[in-house]
Scaffold this active site. Structure first.
Site, short mmCIF file in Angstrom:
data_model
loop_
_atom_site.label_atom_id
_atom_site.label_comp_id
_atom_site.label_asym_id
_atom_site.label_seq_id
_atom_site.Cartn_x
_atom_site.Cartn_y
_atom_site.Cartn_z
N ASN A 1 14.16 -7.58 -8.24
CA ASN A 1 12.97 -8.43 -8.77
C ASN A 1 13.21 -9.04 -9.79
O ASN A 1 12.88 -10.30 -10.17
CB ASN A 1 11.72 -7.66 -8.81
CG ASN A 1 11.96 -6.15 -9.46
OD1 ASN A 1 13.10 -5.69 -9.41
ND2 ASN A 1 10.97 -5.92 -10.09
N SER B 1 12.97 1.67 -5.30
CA SER B 1 12.07 2.63 -4.94
C SER B 1 12.23 4.01 -4.93
O SER B 1 13.42 4.27 -5.06
CB SER B 1 11.79 2.09 -3.43
OG SER B 1 12.89 2.41 -2.69
N GLU C 1 15.16 4.91 -12.29
CA GLU C 1 14.01 4.11 -12.60
C GLU C 1 13.54 3.61 -11.34
O GLU C 1 13.82 2.67 -10.70
CB GLU C 1 14.55 2.86 -13.49
CG GLU C 1 15.32 3.05 -14.72
CD GLU C 1 14.54 3.58 -15.83
OE1 GLU C 1 13.33 3.19 -15.91
OE2 GLU C 1 14.90 4.16 -16.83
N MET C 2 12.19 4.10 -11.36
CA MET C 2 11.51 3.72 -9.91
C MET C 2 10.00 3.07 -10.27
O MET C 2 9.74 2.75 -11.35
CB MET C 2 11.22 5.26 -9.28
CG MET C 2 12.66 5.45 -8.94
SD MET C 2 12.76 7.27 -8.14
CE MET C 2 12.19 8.30 -9.36
N CYS D 1 8.04 -4.13 -11.74
CA CYS D 1 7.76 -2.83 -11.51
C CYS D 1 6.52 -2.28 -12.52
O CYS D 1 5.75 -1.60 -12.13
CB CYS D 1 8.84 -1.86 -11.94
SG CYS D 1 9.75 -2.36 -13.25
P1 NAD Z 1 15.15 -0.40 -3.04
O1 NAD Z 1 15.15 0.94 -3.36
O2 NAD Z 1 15.01 -0.90 -1.73
O3 NAD Z 1 16.57 -0.73 -3.48
C1 NAD Z 1 17.13 -0.75 -4.79
C2 NAD Z 1 18.66 -0.60 -4.75
O4 NAD Z 1 19.15 0.63 -3.67
C3 NAD Z 1 19.36 -1.89 -3.83
O5 NAD Z 1 20.77 -1.91 -4.61
C4 NAD Z 1 19.77 -1.39 -2.54
O6 NAD Z 1 20.91 -2.11 -1.90
C5 NAD Z 1 19.88 0.16 -2.46
N1 NAD Z 1 19.57 0.85 -1.30
C6 NAD Z 1 18.35 0.41 -0.40
N2 NAD Z 1 18.47 1.40 0.58
C7 NAD Z 1 19.55 2.36 0.57
C8 NAD Z 1 19.71 3.40 1.08
N3 NAD Z 1 19.20 3.70 2.21
N4 NAD Z 1 20.83 4.13 0.66
C9 NAD Z 1 21.44 3.60 -0.71
N5 NAD Z 1 21.21 2.44 -1.26
C10 NAD Z 1 20.07 2.04 -0.91
O7 NAD Z 1 14.19 -1.28 -4.15
P2 NAD Z 1 13.82 -2.72 -4.41
O8 NAD Z 1 12.96 -3.19 -3.30
O9 NAD Z 1 15.12 -3.39 -4.76
O10 NAD Z 1 12.87 -2.77 -5.67
C11 NAD Z 1 11.74 -2.44 -5.52
C12 NAD Z 1 11.15 -1.00 -6.18
O11 NAD Z 1 11.89 -0.87 -7.43
C13 NAD Z 1 9.74 -1.05 -6.59
O12 NAD Z 1 9.28 0.17 -6.26
C14 NAD Z 1 9.71 -1.06 -8.12
O13 NAD Z 1 8.49 -0.62 -8.44
C15 NAD Z 1 10.88 -0.37 -8.48
N6 NAD Z 1 11.54 -0.98 -9.74
C16 NAD Z 1 11.71 -0.17 -10.64
C17 NAD Z 1 11.79 -0.82 -11.96
C18 NAD Z 1 12.14 0.21 -13.17
O14 NAD Z 1 12.67 -0.26 -14.24
N7 NAD Z 1 11.61 1.31 -13.02
C19 NAD Z 1 12.27 -2.24 -11.93
C20 NAD Z 1 12.31 -2.83 -10.84
C21 NAD Z 1 12.00 -2.18 -9.56
#
Ligand code: NAD
Length: 454
Positions: free
Chosen positions: A112, A186, A207-208, A241
């Site tokens: 994002n 996530s 960081e979720m 987020c």
């Molecule tokens: P996501 O969890 O789908 O993906 C994050 C990362 O994990 C990506 O690089 C992806 O390639 C990898 N990934 C995805 N599936 C995987 C798997 N099965 N095994 C290993 N790696 C995998 O998250 P997203 O859609 O990129 O981001 C959205 C989420 O992130 C929201 O919940 C949001 O709140 C959170 N977020 C948190 C912060 C923070 O700073 N706390 C910042 C931004 C986003």
């Protein structure tokens, strides 16, 4: 990947990264690569989801430049060994703490804010003297590609390397024996990362997200509240987020709040035909968000265009905690408004959700502010503002419970990639006999006496 990690380990073991000027050189290089390629970075992110030059600067690059400046300004101080007092039991001795880098780190980014979320942990990792592999999110493919090209063309791969990929590549990376894993994404994937890290007992920072509430009390400055909240919610089309996920508004000011929010969205021109507004990242997220918009709840907005992955800023009213929109983190431009009359009850509803990443309180009432700060556990937040706490590097950033483990930004970022090695340093000219065997009543008496001065 195995070979890359092994090479970085061997480079790390040369101790080159422990040199402060080496670390500053890496930070200077990152700054130069970003600054010198702003046009390319802007073009890539615009192609990915129509993010403008203005937004890319304000919500991505400016934060990174700030992080780099803060790290460079303090790196010497943060890396210094710190003397602490020595307890009487150990007399004579000195005690100190040596900050040491963890080693080879993996950073997994989210989509994002692709630049900010990928590079902010890198700034911290490099400042603390680690080597690092970055796996950016694959969803914004152009930004992932451009980050890989710029970094891999300019950095020594033994120090910093970008590996592109999705689930398969990340799964492979997670099998490697890193010294630290830093993940943004996530909660669902956070659990996968945590499990994989546990196999090798690798420390993690996760960081979720979560459903971050905003409270608007009866006495709040409504005009300012709405101005700040509308910006924070619809920036990046709600794909933030720490955006307010939903708003709890006191019943007495609900109508006024809604009217002002509608006017404010129009005033700030969150429209698709200008550059103030971005696309939804992909079709899956578009479809997910579309299901949250119940036509009979729309107070404002609701228009969308699947072809363009565009969803108009949308305000929903008469929402209850059982509606679809309240079942998961929204992560899009939909703002459900829930009314309350009793703050105590409103707080207890919010507390039924897992601990959120952020919480916001718009109020002039000190008691309401204190009550919310005391009664709800959340990562971080703001009073009479939203999102902006992320821009102060003196505030550690991170979640709690389901929204995260650990913090970063500024000194907290340095700490997150550092091990603090504790040393008791003793001379050999004196040794009190009391701890040695054979034990006697007299020795025990002395030990007890000394314990009083600990
Ligand atoms: P996501 O969890 O789908 O993906 C994050 C990362 O994990 C990506 O690089 C992806 O390639 C990898 N990934 C995805 N599936 C995987 C798997 N099965 N095994 C290993 N790696 C995998 O998250 P997203 O859609 O990129 O981001 C959205 C989420 O992130 C929201 O919940 C949001 O709140 C959170 N977020 C948190 C912060 C923070 O700073 N706390 C910042 C931004 C986003």
């Amino acid at each position: 990947m195995k070979q890359l990690v092994a090479q970085q380990k061997s480079f790390f073991n040369s101790h080159a990264t422990k040199n402060i000027s080496f670390r500053i050189k890496q930070l200077d290089m990152l700054q130069a690569v970003l600054k010198g390629n702003e046009a390319i970075l802007n073009e890539a992110i615009y192609k990915d989801f129509k993010k403008s030059k203005f937004d890319t600067y304000v919500s991505e690059l400016a934060l990174l430049y700030n992080d780099i400046k803060e790290a460079k300004r303090n790196i010497k101080k943060w890396s210094k060994r710190k003397r602490v007092s020595t307890n009487i039991l150990n007399f004579p001795a000195s005690s100190y703490i040596i900050p040491e880098p963890l080693g080879v780190c993996l950073v997994i980014g989210a989509w994002n804010y692709p630049y900010q979320l990928s590079f902010a942990p890198i700034v911290a990792a490099l400042a603390a003297g680690n080597t690092v592999i970055l796996k950016p999110s694959e969803l914004p493919s152009k930004t992932s590609e451009v980050m890989a090209k710029l970094i891999n063309d300019n950095f020594d791969p033994n120090v910093f390397k970008v590996v592109e990929g999705g689930v398969a590549e990340t799964t492979e990376l997670l099998k490697q024996n890193f010294d630290k894993i830093f993940f943004t994404g996530s909660t669902k994937v956070g659990k996968i990362v945590y499990k994989a890290a546990a196999e090798n007992l690798i420390p993690v920072t996760l960081e979720m997200g979560g459903k971050s509430p905003a409270f608007v009390t009866e006495d709040s400055n409504l005009k300012m509240t709405v101005k700040r909240m509308v910006w924070a919610k619809f920036l990046n089309a709600g794909q933030t987020c720490i955006a307010p996920d939903y708003v709890m508004v006191h019943e007495a000011v609900k109508e006024k709040f809604l009217e002002l929010a509608k006017a404010e969205i129009e005033e700030q021109k969150f429209q698709f035909d200008n550059d103030n507004y971005v696309q939804i990242i992909n079709d899956d997220n578009f479809d997910r968000l579309e299901k949250m918009i119940q036509p009979d709840q729309i107070y404002y907005g609701g228009n969308r265009d699947k072809q363009e992955r565009y969803i108009q800023p949308t305000i929903l009213q008469n929402v209850s905690f059982t509606d679809t929109v309240m079942q998961e983190e929204i992560f899009g431009p939909i703002l459900p408004v829930i009314t309350y009359t009793d703050l105590e009850k409103a707080i207890s509803e919010v507390r039924k959700f897992p601990k959120p990443l952020s919480c916001y309180v718009f109020t002039k009432d000190k008691n309401a502010k204190q009550k919310i700060l005391r009664d709800i556990s959340f990562g971080g937040g703001a009073i009479n503002d939203a999102v902006m706490h992320i821009s102060n590097p003196k505030l550690p950033f991170g979640g709690v419970g389901q929204s995260g483990i650990g913090n970063y930004h500024g000194k907290a970022g340095f700490d997150c990639f550092t091990h603090y090695k504790s040393i008791l340093d003793k001379p050999t000219w004196l040794e009190l006999p009391i701890k040695y065997y054979p034990h006697t009543q007299r020795k025990l008496k002395w030990i007890k006496r000394m314990m009083k001065f600990q």
